[in-house]
Design an enzyme around this catalytic site. Sequence first.
Site, PDB file in Angstrom:
ATOM      1  N   ASP A 154       0.854  -1.192   0.000  1.00 20.68           N
ATOM      2  CA  ASP A 154       0.000   0.000   0.000  1.00 20.68           C
ATOM      3  C   ASP A 154       0.890   1.242   0.000  1.00 20.68           C
ATOM      4  O   ASP A 154       1.868   1.318   0.746  1.00 20.68           O
ATOM      5  CB  ASP A 154      -0.875  -0.035   1.268  1.00 20.68           C
ATOM      6  CG  ASP A 154      -1.940   1.049   1.290  1.00 20.68           C
ATOM      7  OD1 ASP A 154      -2.350   1.511   0.208  1.00 20.68           O
ATOM      8  OD2 ASP A 154      -2.376   1.425   2.404  1.00 20.68           O
ATOM      9  N   ASP A 184       2.447   5.292  -5.397  1.00 23.22           N
ATOM     10  CA  ASP A 184       1.722   6.551  -5.206  1.00 23.22           C
ATOM     11  C   ASP A 184       2.662   7.691  -5.538  1.00 23.22           C
ATOM     12  O   ASP A 184       3.376   8.201  -4.678  1.00 23.22           O
ATOM     13  CB  ASP A 184       1.206   6.645  -3.769  1.00 23.22           C
ATOM     14  CG  ASP A 184       0.508   7.978  -3.515  1.00 23.22           C
ATOM     15  OD1 ASP A 184       0.389   8.777  -4.466  1.00 23.22           O
ATOM     16  OD2 ASP A 184       0.096   8.219  -2.372  1.00 23.22           O
ATOM     17  N   HIS A 242      -7.923  10.135   4.086  1.00 27.72           N
ATOM     18  CA  HIS A 242      -7.209   9.112   4.854  1.00 27.72           C
ATOM     19  C   HIS A 242      -7.275   9.341   6.366  1.00 27.72           C
ATOM     20  O   HIS A 242      -7.403  10.457   6.820  1.00 27.72           O
ATOM     21  CB  HIS A 242      -5.727   9.110   4.478  1.00 27.72           C
ATOM     22  CG  HIS A 242      -5.442   8.499   3.140  1.00 27.72           C
ATOM     23  ND1 HIS A 242      -4.859   9.191   2.127  1.00 27.72           N
ATOM     24  CD2 HIS A 242      -5.671   7.261   2.667  1.00 27.72           C
ATOM     25  CE1 HIS A 242      -4.714   8.401   1.068  1.00 27.72           C
ATOM     26  NE2 HIS A 242      -5.198   7.212   1.373  1.00 27.72           N
ATOM     27  N   SER A 272     -12.598   4.181   5.324  1.00 31.07           N
ATOM     28  CA  SER A 272     -13.051   3.610   6.589  1.00 31.07           C
ATOM     29  C   SER A 272     -14.295   4.352   7.074  1.00 31.07           C
ATOM     30  O   SER A 272     -14.519   5.511   6.727  1.00 31.07           O
ATOM     31  CB  SER A 272     -11.943   3.699   7.643  1.00 31.07           C
ATOM     32  OG  SER A 272     -10.962   2.709   7.390  1.00 31.07           O
TER      33      SER A 272
END
Length: 320
Positions: free
Chosen positions: A83, A105, A188, A225
């Site tokens: 990730d 990223d 995030h 989330s």
Amino acid sequence: MPLRTLSEVLAKAEVGGYGVGAFNVSDLNQAAAVMKAARSERSPVIVQAIAGMHPYEDEGWWWDRLRELVASYPDVEAALHLDHGRTFDDCVRAIDHGFTSVMIDASRRVEDDEPSTLEENIAATARVVEHAHARGVSVEGELGTIGGAEAGVSGTVEEIVFADPDAAADFVEHTGVDALAVAVGTSHGAVKFTTAEAGQRLRIPLIESIKARLPDTYLVLHGSSSIPADAVRTINAHGGRLDESYGVSTEQKQEGIAHGIRKINQGTDSHLTWTAAIREFLDAQRSVVEPSEAQGVAMRAMSGVVAQRMREFGSSGAGA
Ligand SMILES: [Zn+2]
């Protein structure tokens, strides 16, 4: 069965019309908790780790043990994914240690953490794709900037730069990425949005138009989330100090899946659940010093929330 690539896992999800949760783990107990949930739900799963985020002395040692642990569930369809790789070297190391998928990223520059130009992002991502595809490994790229805090990337919700469908098509054409993280209104970390309404603002029409331009690319939702209020309350009731915050609702994630999102990153929820379980247990059981007791409580809590996400995303029962 051997570990699957991200493309293999998400190709099945595309056909089945469901989403696959990608769960961040930073130690072996968390990985075991995620795999236990996948087995009991008969769900495909993406286990993901961030470079530098683990308690071990040697990252290569940790990554080897993680790969062995995931592979020791031969009945579970699982991909092992890096990730938020920030550099080419992060991705090369993960591939060398047996990861079947990497994210590069390059949406922000490593040097100054400022947003990259599209050309810079394309060049950095294409280099990883060339290396990874030659070794049978999938690649996820990121377009637009998803705000919030993760992997040393600082930012705020105000810094979300929404993905542009034309730039997305350009990016995929010039990089060859298999999956694309799109900035469509999520953020995030454990502090997401300060009002419940802000947590509802996933840009569904934007997802639709990106998917229409990129029918063969798997779209990924980051920062998705839900921030369960009961976990935040439990943490704060047992000595924690988290601000009230609202995440992305289950309904919003399901709507995203219905419009083409296939990978849903779930880092914070299971970590909140883990921390809540440990704090509550240690506060209540003041004479317990046996580590396996608190770890066991946390693992069961984490398995529970992971299994719940698998049911919500429609992946339960879709594994081999
Ligand atoms: Zn992310």
